[in-house]
Write a protein that holds these residues in place. Structure first.
Motif, PDB file in Angstrom:
ATOM      1  N   THR A 190     -23.408  19.436 -29.195  1.00  0.00           N
ATOM      2  CA  THR A 190     -24.186  19.622 -27.973  1.00  0.00           C
ATOM      3  C   THR A 190     -23.385  19.068 -26.808  1.00  0.00           C
ATOM      4  O   THR A 190     -22.715  18.050 -26.955  1.00  0.00           O
TER       5      THR A 190
ATOM      6  N   GLY B  92     -23.740  17.930 -22.702  1.00  0.00           N
ATOM      7  CA  GLY B  92     -24.654  17.672 -21.593  1.00  0.00           C
ATOM      8  C   GLY B  92     -23.940  17.007 -20.440  1.00  0.00           C
ATOM      9  O   GLY B  92     -22.765  16.648 -20.535  1.00  0.00           O
TER      10      GLY B  92
ATOM     11  N   SER C 202     -27.539  20.219 -23.243  1.00  0.00           N
ATOM     12  CA  SER C 202     -28.578  19.242 -22.963  1.00  0.00           C
ATOM     13  C   SER C 202     -28.794  19.166 -21.456  1.00  0.00           C
ATOM     14  O   SER C 202     -27.854  18.925 -20.698  1.00  0.00           O
TER      15      SER C 202
ATOM     16  N   VAL D 239     -31.596  21.881 -25.251  1.00  0.00           N
ATOM     17  CA  VAL D 239     -32.080  20.521 -25.487  1.00  0.00           C
ATOM     18  C   VAL D 239     -32.499  19.931 -24.147  1.00  0.00           C
ATOM     19  O   VAL D 239     -31.749  20.029 -23.174  1.00  0.00           O
TER      20      VAL D 239
ATOM     21  N   ALA E 164     -33.044  16.510 -22.335  1.00  0.00           N
ATOM     22  CA  ALA E 164     -32.809  15.075 -22.467  1.00  0.00           C
ATOM     23  C   ALA E 164     -33.750  14.329 -21.546  1.00  0.00           C
ATOM     24  O   ALA E 164     -33.911  14.701 -20.380  1.00  0.00           O
TER      25      ALA E 164
END
Lengths: 261, 205
Positions: free
Chosen positions: A78, A80, A101, A126, A128
């Motif tokens: 992932t 981010g 993310s 995702v 966060a």
């Protein structure tokens, strides 16, 4: 049975791992690809890369890095940090990230979650959440406030409510960081994790506070987390991924771990 | 050495799939050109995203018939994740859209009852129902692979299920019918076990 996941997290600045990683035998502990390979060999279940500079000029460096990671490791990861729109998400996914993310942008523009989930599928989006415990009167339940901009800016949002909303908008997973516990090594915020995990029907990754083997056990069992994330603990080899996995397996938690001969 | 085409029809990145196949010594090319794909010995159909969008792309890029002809000619085919779903008749994800119809059944969404988190995300075991499947050569005893999906095919003909996985229901994680292989998980993201499966696919005659 679906295994609980152990996820090392790497902070990235200008294409390099921040603070370095003290592994045995790494030629370049600042190279995210080298570090990722080491975690791959340790049977980490996933990796999270957080770009903490995320300036405009830096996006290109990040994309190149994501391409290099995708070409070298065969495990999910992932990415981010600084994602602000659908184009950012597309660029990262096209470069080879499995999931992205989103944090601040999701709070500011919740419709981004829906737009991204519709375009790319919930499974790669995702959300966060950085959450901090707030003092509430004794009658009410404990509460957690959502912070954005890397924990610098408080919002009006309640973390549990925001998680529920993000899931409804199309998020496929919640990456939940307790700002109170982060860096303390005193354990995850199991209260926060349980509250969020109970509120949503998407997976929850707990983050912030891991210091001992038991902390992983607590958050993955009592608090209902689907995955546990840790950073410096693993980077400085205070605990290794295999140690954590072996412990959890021994305790009867569903874990993917094969002891190397 | 067999030539393997990866169909790039704009549904998600195919870097990882290509890299995994190349790492196992495959002679790989990536294409969305029906004429080139028609010359391949093996075809891999990857993909993430929505069922309806994917079928629309396959149709728009004139790829439907080349895929069906490849399969009907008895040549080896591998569908991964969404590429597996597309082999079926239809999907709850995109009602009213017809799939390739190679396999009988409908793609369904996991029911999030009984504390089932959806998407089904992470590492889960595959139970080998057909150990003789050529993809399973030298796999460990309880192989775990990486899943990331909210939908799964409800297979009409249970005989074609080569491996299944438990998640609320016992769903088909690998399908094998003659020259047609399909898997719900991501072998390219499943570390050693996944690469072994990819290797078996590349080396299969």
């Amino acid at each position: 049975m679906l295994s609980k996941r152990i996820i090392p997290c790497l902070d990235i600045k200008e294409g390099r791992v921040v603070k370095g990683v003290q592994f045995l035998g790494l030629r370049d502990a600042g190279d995210p690809v080298e570090v990722a390979k080491a975690y791959d060999a340790q049977q980490a279940d996933e990796l999270v890369f957080l770009d903490i500079t995320a300036s405009y000029e830096n996006r290109k460096t990040l994309i190149e890095l994501v391409e290099r990671i995708a070409q070298n490791i065969f495990m999910p990861f992932t990415v981010g940090g600084g994602i602000s729109d659908v184009q950012d998400i597309r660029n990262l996914l096209n470069a080879g990230a499995d999931k992205v993310s989103i944090n601040t942008a999701a709070v500011k523009y919740p419709e981004l979650i829906t737009e991204a989930a519709t375009k790319f599928g919930s499974q790669c989006i995702v959300v966060a959440i950085d959450a901090k415990r707030v003092q509430t009167d004794a009658v009410r339940h404990p509460g957690w406030q959502v912070y954005i901009h890397g924990g610098r800016t408080p919002t009006e949002l309640d973390a549990v409510e925001w998680a529920r909303q993000a899931a409804q908008l199309g998020a496929g997973e919640i990456l939940l960081t307790s700002m109170d516990c982060d860096g303390t090594k005193d354990g995850y915020d199991t209260g926060l994790t349980k509250a969020v995990s109970d509120a949503v029907t998407i997976p929850v990754i707990a983050s912030g506070g891991a210091g001992k083997l038991e902390h992983f056990y607590d958050v993955l069992t009592h608090a209902g987390a689907d995955a546990a994330l840790a950073a410096s603990l693993f980077h400085y080899a205070e605990l290794t991924v295999p140690q954590v996995k072996e412990f959890l397996q021994h305790k009867g938690v569903a874990i993917r771990y094969e002891k190397k001969a | 050495m067999s030539r393997i085409a990866i169909v790039d029809y704009g549904m998600g990145n195919i870097h990882s799939v290509r890299k995994a196949l190349e790492a196992q010594g495959g002679d790989i090319f990536v294409s969305n050109d029906p004429a080139l794909i028609a010359q391949a010995d093996k075809v891999v159909l990857p993909g993430v995203g929505a069922f309806g969008d994917a079928m629309e792309e396959l149709e728009r890029q004139n790829l439907v018939s080349v895929l069906i002809e490849h399969i009907l000619a008895g040549k080896v085919f591998l569908g991964i994740c969404l590429g597996m779903h597309l082999l079926f008749d239809s999907s709850e994800e995109s009602l009213g859209v017809k799939g390739l119809g190679i396999l009988k059944g409908q793609v369904k969404k996991f029911d999030p009852r009984h504390n089932l988190k959806v998407p089904h995300m992470g590492w889960n075991q595959i139970k080998l129902r057909k150990p003789e499947c050529p993809l399973f050569k030298t796999l460990p005893q309880h192989p775990a692979v990486y899943f990331c999906h909210s939908f799964y095919p409800e297979v009409r003909d249970r005989e074609i299920i080569a491996a299944s996985t438990e998640y609320g229901t016992d769903f088909a994680s690998i399908i094998w019918r003659g020259n047609v292989f399909a898997m719900q998980f991501h072998p390219e993201k499943s570390q050693g076990v996944g690469l072994k499966i990819v290797e078996n696919f590349v080396k299969m005659l």
